[in-house]
Each structure stands twice: as C-alpha cells, then as structure tokens.
Design an enzyme around this catalytic site. Sequence first.
Site, PDB file in Angstrom:
ATOM      1  CD  GLU A  79      -3.171   0.792   2.073  1.00  0.00           C
ATOM      2  OE1 GLU A  79      -3.652  -0.356   2.015  1.00  0.00           O
ATOM      3  OE2 GLU A  79      -3.637   1.688   2.782  1.00  0.00           O
ATOM      4  CG  ASP A 136      -2.402  -1.084   5.264  1.00  0.00           C
ATOM      5  OD1 ASP A 136      -1.269  -1.562   5.065  1.00  0.00           O
ATOM      6  OD2 ASP A 136      -2.603   0.066   5.659  1.00  0.00           O
ATOM      7  CE1 TYR A 163       0.806   5.211   7.425  1.00  0.00           C
ATOM      8  CE2 TYR A 163      -0.724   4.742   9.209  1.00  0.00           C
ATOM      9  CZ  TYR A 163      -0.484   5.053   7.883  1.00  0.00           C
ATOM     10  OH  TYR A 163      -1.537   5.195   7.039  1.00  0.00           O
TER      11      TYR A 163
END
Length: 688
Positions: A21, A120, A327
């Site tokens: 992703e 994901d 993240y």
Amino acid sequence: MGRSRRARCWLPGRYVLVIAEKPKAARRIAEYIADGSRPLRCSMNGVPFWVLRRSDAYYVVGSAAGHLYGLTTDERGFPVFSYYWAPLWRIDPGAKYTRKYLSVLEFLAKGAVLFVNACDYDIEGSVIGFLVIRFLGDPGRARRVKFSALTPSDIRRAFSSLGPLDWDMIEAGLARHELDWLWGINVSRALMESVKKASRRRVVLSAGRVQSPTLREAVERTKRRNLFVPLPYFTVYVLVELGPGARKRVTVVTTKTRGEALSVARAIRARPKAIVVSVDASRREVPPPPPFNLGDLQTEASRIYGYDPHYTQSIAEQLYLDGLISYPRTNSQKIPPTIDAVSILRQLARLEPYAPIIEHILRISRGKPRPRNGVKDDPAHPAIHPTGILPGKLDKPAKRIYDLVVRRFLASMMKSAIVSRTRATLLISNKYHVELSGGYIEDEGWFRAYPFLRPRLEELPPLRQGTRLRVLRAEVRSSLQKAPELHTKLSLVKWMESSGIGTEATRARIVKLLFDRGYLAEARRKVYATDLGLAVAEILERYFPQLVSVELTRHFEQLLNSIRLGRAKRSKVVDEAKQFLDKILRDFRDSYMDEAGTELAKALGFIKPSKKCLVCDREAYKEGLCRYHYDAYRSLVEGYEEWRRRLDNISFRSYVERLARSASTGSWVKDVARAIIDGRLKPMLPYE
DNA sequence: GCAAGGTC
C-alpha cells in the site's frame, strides 16, 4: 555495521509482483520474505521497489501510495449516475505525486507472472491493490495476502499461505466508493445548481456522508450557544482560618434564589464556627499513560500548545516522512514486543534532555524496558513512537510534536507516580458540610518524562479530627450560569470519532474542509457556524435528512457488511441507492430547488433580503425578526419568568440590561437585548 | 467542482 556498497539493480525475466500500500510497508515486506540474502533496493523516478529471491522464485515488491485510482464522470448536472475509475493524478490536483507510483507499477507489471495484493488488510487496501491488478495486471493471476501487523512473523506466515483475491471484500470496498460518490457528488451539485438558478452566481458548495453530520453538529452547538439565556444563581462562601496564617475560601452552598442564600449566610454569621469532622489521607498510584495514537497526540498538542488537530497531523506526517517517528495515522496505543525499545532508547540517549530519563528507565527495568500498552488497537500499525533516528534542525512546532512523542514513549516505560491526597470534611455552624482537599506528589515516577499531565496540587495545612476553626466571613455572591460550550476543532474531531464517522486519516481534514467551504469559522479557538453553514445545514436537514445523520454511515456499514459476507451484491446495493437518490433529487429539482437556492443565495449575500430583520441584515421572518433573532427573542421572553422568581421581581428592563452585559448571554439574545434597550425593538409583553 | 478514502 559498516556501510555496504549498494549492488546494481536488475530485474529478472519472470517474477511475482507484490503490491504494497505504501513504500514503507513494501520495504519491510521485502526484508521479511526474502530467503537468506537482503533484497535488492531499486528505484525509478524516485519510487523504490525491491527484488528478492524466495523459495527458488524471484519476487518484486512494488508499492502504491494509497489510492492510485478514483471515481469520476464526464457528465455535468444532476442527477448523475454514471462514473468510472480513472488514475487519481488525472482527476485530483492534490494527488499528482501518484503518477510516478502508477507508472512504476505499470512497468513492473509487464514482467509479472503472478500478482499479489499485499496492501493493508482492510476494505480500502483490498480496493487499492485490486484496481492496480485490474488496470495494469491480470486478476486471473492474482492472490491476496492477509496480515494484521507489519511484523516478521505475521508477514512470513501470511506469505506462506497466499489466498485467492478477496472478492467480497473488494466488492464491499468498491461499493463504499460508489455510494459515497453518488451521495456526495449529487447533493453537492444540487446545492450549487440551486444557488446558480436563484442568483446566476457560481459558488463551490459540498455535502457528504461525513462532512454533513459534522456540519450539523457544529451548527447545533452554535445555535444552542447563541440562543442561550443564562439564569442567575447564588453562592454562599466562607473564609475559614485553617491554621496560623492559613485562610481558605470555601463554597458552602449554591442556591437558586437570593433569599435562600442570604438566610444561609445569616445563619453562619450568627455562629461563625467550624469543626473538622473527618480527615482522610489516601495514597494513589497514577500509572503511566500508554504511547500515543493519533487522537491522543492531537488532544495533547491542542491542550498544551493550542495546535489544531489538522496542524498536528500534518507535522506528525512530516516527522514520519523524515523517518523520525513511526506511522502516525494509527489508532493503536500498543507497542508490540517486536519493536526493539532498547535500541531506540540507546539512540535517543544521545539527545541531551532525554539522556538522564533513559538512563533511569534502563536502570529500573534492568535493561529490559517494556512499554505499558493502552486498550485501543489498530490492525495495521503500532502506537506512534520515535524510530531512534535523531532529528537534525527542526522548527519549533515540529520540535514540540517530536518531543511529545518521545516523552510519551519514555513515560510509558516508567513507574507509576504516587500522589498523596488529603480530604477533610468541615461542619460549618453545626449545619453545613463542606469538603476541602489538597495533596502533594510523593513520587514523580513517569511525570519526570512527561510533565504535561502532572497535577497541580495545593497542600492543606495539617488538620485533625475534632479541631475547632474560626469562620472569618460569610458572603453571598450572585453569578450567572455558564454558557454551553462551542466546539473546538479538536472536540469536533473527537465528536466524529465517537460518532463513528470518518477515519483516523480523514477527520481533521474534513473539519478543515468545512472551514475552507466557509461553513465554519473560528474565534478564540471556538468553532461557530457561519450564516452559510447555518443555511446549508438547514437545507440539507429539510431536503436530504439522511445525509446529515450519522445513521447513513451505520446504514452503509450494514450494506457493506452484507456484501463482505457474500449476502448481498454490490450492483444491487448501488442500484437501490441510485433509485432512492433519483427520486429525492428529482423531487428537489421539481419542487424545492428555487426555495433552497434563494435561501442559500441570501446567506451568501447574493440576494438582498426583501424585508430586513429589525436587528440584523438578514431576511425578516416573523414579527420583523430573522429566524435566529426571532428564536432569540422568544428565549429572552421565556427566560424572564424564572429570573423574576430568582431575583425577587427584577424589572424587565433590568433583566434585559443584565443580559446585554453578561458574557454568558448568547450573541443572538444579546443582539435582541441591545435592540430593546435602544428602542429599535418594542417588546410586546404583559410585563411592562 | 462536487465525496471519502488512502498516502508522498
């Protein structure tokens, strides 16, 4: 570890193309699935990909950058029901960067014998990977890999059992995009066209499943605040002598009428004594907070530095892109054991302010620190934490956010703080019980790392049960009720979260969008709806009530769930939505568009009101007042009765004057009060 | 130009 020279990049003739992703995920997947040697890092146009060997085959791990395709249409006007998928860089000016990711995947797809969607494992990830495979590859030669965290064990396990494409999940994801598009584009266009028809002016207006309920929430708060009529109440205070030189003001009671308060104060003055009836000391452990998820970081940055949630998020995203923190778009408060906390700490220890704290952590944990995890979780990402890469020069806001992340991470590995509290109950004049409390910090614990949650405590002088004290004074103070609060940007984002609308990545952005549209504005960090926002919410509520309700999201969730479980078909779900929209949009066009357009155009100032409100420049609605000042006028009149009861027959004139002066009074009520005082508005009341 | 969703 020495710096090794990078090997030259080359592409094998046949390979499995793995689609991640985002580049960060691609790198980790490549590292974890390679047999033996490290994967070869290659790049094209600045977009990285990795080549590796695994069980006698070549794998190439490429990357998307979120959605690379989006829905669009060539048709104008509404209703519009035909749309198609197009590369996002063509249709979204803010997504130009996706072009290079798409072209690299297009290149890599040519030599692929098998495609693996490794995005994901959620509904959007299924769509992101699927669309790449559909437009650049071959869904007939495709597999889905399902992992719940980017950890070596999860990834390896997932790659050892590749499944077929998850068609039901893909269908649900596609349906989500289509439903949001159909509702959002159509109702937005209906609003814009109605204004154009009424005023021949163009303006960008919008509505949608997430933004419109959020707008309505802000509008309701604005109305409640602006229409508020505060009621008076009374507080009896005493000044107690707790010890030599230690005096404390304590509230004894609050009452609704002045009469009650005065009689309490009289009774206390007649017997100005107090006795300590109980003293309780307690010791409380305050456990460290878990590391940040995005919402917690936004809360703290707002509380401590006044940063709005979108600002905080954009800083955190930059820190992430610079490699300094993990993240940030995560809901997780957990640091899994696979994250090497010790080596992160050793790196951070080179930063002066953290060094003594880190030394302390390593000592108390005997070199094995374990972060305390929170309850909230996220399928794809851990809590936000520093990576151990040390920052260079950061500007002040970035430095502050980085510091918050580091300190919170450190605090999560520290011991509980110990807070001692004393609670004393006094009996005043043999009749009224009051509570005093005080305390101090016995052991700083994690407050050392994260001082921002350190409670501010006042110590009580030593008190013993049975001690008699003097009451030096008893007073009555009259106050007005506090006004209901407006939202802040942060509380609006929190409201969205608790209502289950939007996602970690979109909530703050959507609040910003409502500002950019001119629906909301801010004064002293409080969010209020503008006239345009009030009008849009009103029109949506009247003609598209489904769209301003959070229930539309619940409804979508049920539909998507059915598709995911194979119990419903996307085409049927979407067709039903089209039919429903077709009906309400045609009704709107045929019967209500002129009325709605005129109302919106007036709120935009495109049309002058035919008859002006006695108090403002809006259109008069009833009794010479616009709808907001008419409601305010009614609130003001209704409030008088209770004021008379509480303030022994205060005159209407004094009542209005008090309202005009008070900071608690809603602004529309204040406008009306001022208009009554200077004679622009004649109250038609039985009281004068 | 308009949604909501993903991410550099």
